[in-house]
Each structure stands twice: as C-alpha cells, then as structure tokens.
Design a protein around this motif. Structure first.
Motif, PDB file in Angstrom:
ATOM      1  N   LYS A   1       0.939  -1.114   0.001  1.00 40.87           N
ATOM      2  CA  LYS A   1       0.085   0.306  -0.029  1.00 40.87           C
ATOM      3  C   LYS A   1       0.764   1.266  -0.133  1.00 40.87           C
ATOM      4  O   LYS A   1       1.826   1.572   0.829  1.00 40.87           O
ATOM      5  N   VAL A   2       0.691   2.004  -1.159  1.00 47.63           N
ATOM      6  CA  VAL A   2       1.881   3.215  -1.272  1.00 47.63           C
ATOM      7  C   VAL A   2       0.904   4.537  -1.540  1.00 47.63           C
ATOM      8  O   VAL A   2       0.049   4.545  -1.973  1.00 47.63           O
ATOM      9  N   SER A   3       1.853   5.690  -1.163  1.00 48.07           N
ATOM     10  CA  SER A   3       1.380   6.976  -1.410  1.00 48.07           C
ATOM     11  C   SER A   3       2.515   7.512  -2.267  1.00 48.07           C
ATOM     12  O   SER A   3       3.747   7.136  -2.252  1.00 48.07           O
TER      13      SER A   3
ATOM     14  N   LYS B   1      11.539  -1.728  -2.240  1.00 51.56           N
ATOM     15  CA  LYS B   1      13.212  -1.778  -1.619  1.00 51.56           C
ATOM     16  C   LYS B   1      12.757  -0.820  -0.262  1.00 51.56           C
ATOM     17  O   LYS B   1      13.567  -0.887   0.484  1.00 51.56           O
ATOM     18  N   LEU B   2      11.424  -0.352  -0.244  1.00 48.66           N
ATOM     19  CA  LEU B   2      11.235   0.268   1.221  1.00 48.66           C
ATOM     20  C   LEU B   2      10.730  -0.514   2.167  1.00 48.66           C
ATOM     21  O   LEU B   2      10.210  -1.384   2.097  1.00 48.66           O
ATOM     22  N   LYS B   3      10.894  -0.215   3.553  1.00 48.58           N
ATOM     23  CA  LYS B   3      10.036  -0.741   4.493  1.00 48.58           C
ATOM     24  C   LYS B   3       9.020   0.327   4.857  1.00 48.58           C
ATOM     25  O   LYS B   3       8.888   1.330   4.647  1.00 48.58           O
ATOM     26  N   ALA B   4       8.144  -0.564   5.715  1.00 51.43           N
ATOM     27  CA  ALA B   4       6.771   0.254   6.105  1.00 51.43           C
ATOM     28  C   ALA B   4       7.347   1.517   6.753  1.00 51.43           C
ATOM     29  O   ALA B   4       8.143   1.636   7.711  1.00 51.43           O
ATOM     30  N   GLY B   5       6.424   2.652   6.002  1.00 45.51           N
ATOM     31  CA  GLY B   5       6.678   4.149   6.776  1.00 45.51           C
ATOM     32  C   GLY B   5       8.002   4.769   6.017  1.00 45.51           C
ATOM     33  O   GLY B   5       8.127   6.249   6.252  1.00 45.51           O
ATOM     34  N   GLU B   6       8.639   4.215   5.181  1.00 47.12           N
ATOM     35  CA  GLU B   6       9.808   4.601   4.572  1.00 47.12           C
ATOM     36  C   GLU B   6       9.522   5.639   3.414  1.00 47.12           C
ATOM     37  O   GLU B   6       8.425   5.166   2.853  1.00 47.12           O
TER      38      GLU B   6
END
Length: 321
Positions: free
Chosen positions: A179-181, A254-259
């Motif tokens: 889930k991305v913004s 490649k991101l972690k949640a919140g990054e």
C-alpha cells in the motif's frame, strides 16, 4: 546468496537492470556508412562487428508492420531494436573473453546444418539470406548468439539458483502487495516548468519531508500533480509486476513500512513514494518459476552487457543517434 560466474563472484541483487558504464560514441563518416556487404548501410559497429540497417528495418516491420520511417513510432522502435543488437554483441564480446562464446568452427557447423535444412525445402542459403534481409556477417552473428547464449545461461538456470534468487527477491515473486502513497511532479503535463525546474521542485519537496517541515499527506495535497494528491497521495495496493512503471515498483519494493523513497524518475515525471503497509504473498518459488527464469535471464544479460561494455568500443553512425 551468490552464483559463481566464470570470471568472479557476482551477487544477483534486485535492481541490477540499469547499465551505468560509459560508452564511446563516435561518428562514422558518410562514406563508411554506405560501404561493406553490397553497399548495405552500417547502423553501428561493436568492436569489428557491424550492425547493418536492413536487418533492423526487417525486425521493426515484424513488430509493427510497414510504418513511416520518419514517424515517432518507427524512430522509437529503431532505437530499441538497435540497442538490443548492440547488447547482444557486447555480451558476445565478454563471452569470447572468458572462453564461452561459439568458435568459428561452431559457427561454420551451424551454417552447414542450416544449409541441409534449407535443401529439404528446395532453398539455397542465398534465398534464405534474402528472405531474412540479412547478409553473411549478420548470419554468423546470429548463429554465434544462438549457440553461446543458451550454453551460458543454462549453467545458472538450476533449481538451486531459482530458489536462491527467489529468497533474495521474495517480495517481487511471492505476490506481496504494497500500500503506497506518492507525490508526483509531472514533466509532460506542466507547461510552466522545465524538466530541470521540475527536478529541483521535487528535491525541495523531498527536503521539506526530510526536515519534518511538512507531513507527507499535506505535501501531497499541496504539491502533487497526480489526482491522488487530493487523498493525501494514496495510490492504493500495488504488485511488483502491476500497472505502475517499473522504476516506481523497483523503488517501492525496496522500502520498509513508513519509509519514503528517494526521487524516482519515470515517463510521468518525478515521484516521491511512501510505503504505508505490506501484505505478504504466499506464492512459492516453484510456483513462480517462469517469472524467476525471466528475471534471472534479464540479470544475466545485464551482467554480460555491462562486462562487455568495459572492453568494447561502440561506434554509431550519425543517422542512428
């Protein structure tokens, strides 16, 4: 986990798909472009291996039919086809260096086998060359590639390597959803900013986020050119091979949640991505085998191309630039 390449140890990491080595781009003279092989124009040369215009045109026509050579579609397709032809020759250059390219005897034998098959159809080799819009030099290149490429890749396309590659890049293949913004700064729909001004604007927004001067949803509502901006930038759930551009997905996965990502450039513009939530997938490596094979082949080709680029000279005609 690593594969052992013939020349060195090389870790297969997700994202190794962009060629970063520099290329020597020089111009051939007009006279040189019109010589060799019955006057066939030369599109490019990799070391001493020439790439001729007729095979490029034939490949474009096999993809899109006969289209206007001056049309944007033709020009774009030609760039792609020419780039693929260059990549194959760079890969062969490196395979030759490490002793894994087809030998002249292998190629000669391949031509003999081809002639035998053609005789069964009452065709000559010259008939075949004319039908395929290629000359003998291009034929030797194609046979060399048909022999060398499978021989090289088959060393690595094993169950153990499939499993290793899957474990290194599990979220790309197991059906994981993110889930991305985003905050999107358009580069094509905005007429009041140049490309560089848009890039600088995106950097300014990124700095505000890093300095905690503004929250991500607020920045999206205030600055984003995407319709998602009014919802705080929420894009929703995406998969690695989903509808979003490849560069966008590469960065998001490649991101972690919140990054929040670095600035990502796509054909749409400059994106700043935040990973909001992760929904792990359940697809096993055995189930993802076809996708793993495609990804590993792409990575192997990139490795060979990058390695070949370091030892090769590429000359491109002025018309091909």
């Amino acid at each position: 986990m690593k594969f052992r390449f013939p020349s060195r140890r090389f870790t297969l990491l997700a994202g190794l798909l962009a060629t970063t080595s520099s290329v020597l781009w020089t111009s051939l003279s007009i006279a040189e472009t019109q010589q060799v092989s019955s006057g066939w124009a030369i599109a490019a040369t990799v070391n001493e291996d020439r790439i001729f215009e007729p095979p490029l045109t034939a490949e474009i026509e096999s993809i899109a039919g006969k289209i206007d050579p001056k049309s944007p579609q033709f020009i774009q397709l030609r760039k792609q086809v020419l780039n693929s032809a260059i990549q194959r020759r760079l890969a062969l250059a490196y395979l030759k260096k490490i002793g894994q390219a087809a030998s002249d005897d292998d190629i000669d034998l391949g031509i003999i086998h081809l002639e035998k098959r053609l005789r069964l159809k009452d065709q000559t080799l010259d008939d075949y060359l004319h039908e395929q819009s290629i000359n003998r030099q291009e034929l030797r290149h194609r046979i060399a590639w048909q022999i060398s490429w499978p021989k090289y890749t088959n060393q690595f396309l094993t169950d153990k390597n499939y499993e290793n590659y899957y474990q290194q890049n599990a979220s790309r293949f197991d059906g994981t959803e993110l889930k991305v913004s985003q905050i999107l700064i358009h580069t094509k729909q905005q007429t009041d900013r140049t490309l560089e001004e848009s890039r600088q604007f995106a950097n300014q927004i990124k700095k505000q986020l890093q300095d905690a001067a503004i929250e991500f949803p607020e920045a999206a509502r205030k600055y984003s050119d995407s319709p998602t901006g009014k919802n705080g930038g929420l894009v929703g759930w995406i998969k690695f091979n989903g509808a979003m551009p490849r560069a966008f997905n590469d960065a998001a996965f490649k991101l972690k949640a919140g990054e929040v990502s670095a600035i990502v450039e796509t054909t749409f513009g400059f994106h700043i991505i935040r990973l909001d939530e992760v929904k792990p997938g359940e697809i096993t490596w055995q189930m993802a085998r076809p996708q793993l094979r495609d990804a590993m082949i792409e990575t192997l080709l990139t490795f060979l191309t990058q390695s070949g680029r370091k030892i090769s000279t590429i000359e491109i005609t002025e018309e091909s630039k």
